[in-house]
Scaffold this active site. Structure first.
Site, PDB file in Angstrom:
ATOM      1  CG  HIS A 162      -1.873   1.144   1.256  1.00 49.24           C
ATOM      2  ND1 HIS A 162      -2.870   1.305   0.324  1.00 49.24           N
ATOM      3  CD2 HIS A 162      -1.969   2.201   2.091  1.00 49.24           C
ATOM      4  CE1 HIS A 162      -3.558   2.395   0.589  1.00 49.24           C
ATOM      5  NE2 HIS A 162      -3.031   2.958   1.658  1.00 49.24           N
TER       6      HIS A 162
ATOM      7  CB  SER B 164      -5.594   4.680   6.278  1.00 52.73           C
ATOM      8  OG  SER B 164      -6.704   5.013   5.497  1.00 52.73           O
TER       9      SER B 164
ATOM     10  CB  ILE C  50      -1.083  10.188   6.730  1.00 54.41           C
ATOM     11  CG1 ILE C  50      -0.249  11.133   7.607  1.00 54.41           C
ATOM     12  CG2 ILE C  50      -0.248   9.648   5.578  1.00 54.41           C
ATOM     13  CD1 ILE C  50       0.809  10.448   8.435  1.00 54.41           C
TER      14      ILE C  50
ATOM     15  CE  LYS D   7      -0.812   5.906   1.993  1.00 55.38           C
ATOM     16  NZ  LYS D   7      -1.681   6.184   3.154  1.00 55.38           N
ATOM     17  CB  SER D   8      -3.614  10.068  -2.827  1.00 57.03           C
ATOM     18  OG  SER D   8      -3.648   8.658  -2.733  1.00 57.03           O
TER      19      SER D   8
ATOM     20  CD  GLU E 253      -9.663   6.611  -2.980  1.00 56.45           C
ATOM     21  OE1 GLU E 253     -10.571   6.747  -2.125  1.00 56.45           O
ATOM     22  OE2 GLU E 253      -8.955   5.593  -3.077  1.00 56.45           O
TER      23      GLU E 253
ATOM     24  NE  ARG F 172      16.547  18.072  15.548  1.00 62.30           N
ATOM     25  CZ  ARG F 172      16.619  19.089  16.415  1.00 62.30           C
ATOM     26  NH1 ARG F 172      16.568  18.857  17.715  1.00 62.30           N
ATOM     27  NH2 ARG F 172      16.772  20.320  15.976  1.00 62.30           N
TER      28      ARG F 172
END
EC number: 2.7.11.-
Length: 311
Positions: free
Chosen positions: A138, A155, A157, A159-160, A202, A243
């Site tokens: 995914h 899910s 967050i 990404k697309s 999407e 960091r």
């Protein structure tokens, strides 16, 4: 994945000498290629008929020195029901006995003008990629500055949405939501979209968009090497994030490990720009320039200079 003889005919630009539509639908089950040298002498103890049979100059020369009867008999033994196709390299002449045996045993015969070794390499490369076992993950796969970057995260967050922003910044979408990945060799991962999702993104609240239709052919890519993974996660003050860039986090897919960076997501951060920087930083490291090592060297020198002054 499966490969049919007609797929090979199209992708490797071969010439059809003999074969029907039904025979061209025959499946190729292995990427191994056989050059039947010993078989020409009549030794069939370890013959592998399920492989593509590739005939080059050496095999052809020996074959042409035989009598017509012996040539026909040897070819009849070579052409088995499991043999997917016989390929002749270098535009060599097809002997009548080969055409006769192909018709009797119903075997496809193809020909190429390419040299035998080069042709073998092209066929092997194509079959290795098509027949390799796929692993679906995914995420969103982007081509950023020529590097394959796999963007993953929880899910919802973004990404697309990040992928869309990267497309607007001139990068290319390879796959959204489901990325099919396979090991091209022991060191290389390759990714491609599921066919039903090709060129589609999407976006929550908008729906499914066709990136190629909206942004043009330059905004998409059919497949890409997967070189680095980026994991997006919600910012948490209790979490420790790298960091200095000297972390050693990795992602393993299909037995191949690639570096992975974790990027905290919070309001005000331009994630697409950060991912661009991560990709460029990876390329710089591959070229031998490591900003983290440079910083550590400067810090070590500074500490040494202070110690000398204090002495």
């Amino acid at each position: 994945m499966s490969v049919k003889v007609k797929d090979l005919l199209q992708k490797v630009r071969l010439q059809l000498i003999y074969g029907s539509e039904e025979l061209l639908d025959k499946e190729i089950t292995t990427s191994d290629i056989s050059r039947p040298g010993l078989e020409m002498t009549g030794y069939f103890d370890y013959y592998t008929p399920e492989r593509i049979q590739l005939i080059g100059m050496k095999e052809w020369s020996y074959l042409m020195k035989m009598t017509s009867h012996n040539r026909h008999q040897v070819l009849l033994k070579m052409f088995q029901p499991t043999t997917p196709v016989v390929i002749i390299a270098r535009d060599l002449e097809i002997p009548d006995e080969m055409m006769q045996a192909a018709q009797e045993k119903q075997i496809v015969i193809l020909r190429s003008h390419t040299a035998t070794s080069r042709l073998s390499g092209e066929i092997s490369s194509y079959l290795d990629s098509r027949l390799a076992e796929r692993t679906s993950v995914h995420g969103v796969l982007m081509d950023i500055y020529g590097m394959g970057v796999l963007i993953q995260g929880d899910s919802g967050i973004g990404k697309s949405e990040t992928g869309l922003e990267l497309v607007k910044r001139g990068h290319r979408l390879v796959a959204d939501d489901r990325v099919d990945i396979f090991a091209k060799d022991e060191m290389t991962l390759w990714g491609e979209p599921a066919e039903i999702l090709r060129h589609l993104l999407e976006i929550r609240g908008v729906g499914i968009i066709d990136v190629m239709s909206l942004y043009g052919a330059s905004a998409v890519k059919d497949s890409s090497q997967v070189q680095i993974a980026v994991y997006l996660e919600n910012y948490d003050v209790n979490k420790t994030f790298d960091r200095l860039g000297n972390g050693s986090d990795e992602l393993e897919i299909a037995g191949v490990r690639i570096p992975r960076v974790r990027i905290p997501v919070k309001t005000g951060r331009n994630i697409s720009v950060v991912i661009e920087a991560a990709a460029m930083n990876y390329r710089a490291k591959e070229m031998g320039f490591d900003a983290t090592k440079l910083f550590e060297e400067r810090l070590t020198n500074l500490i040494s200079q202070n110690e000398v002054k204090n002495d």
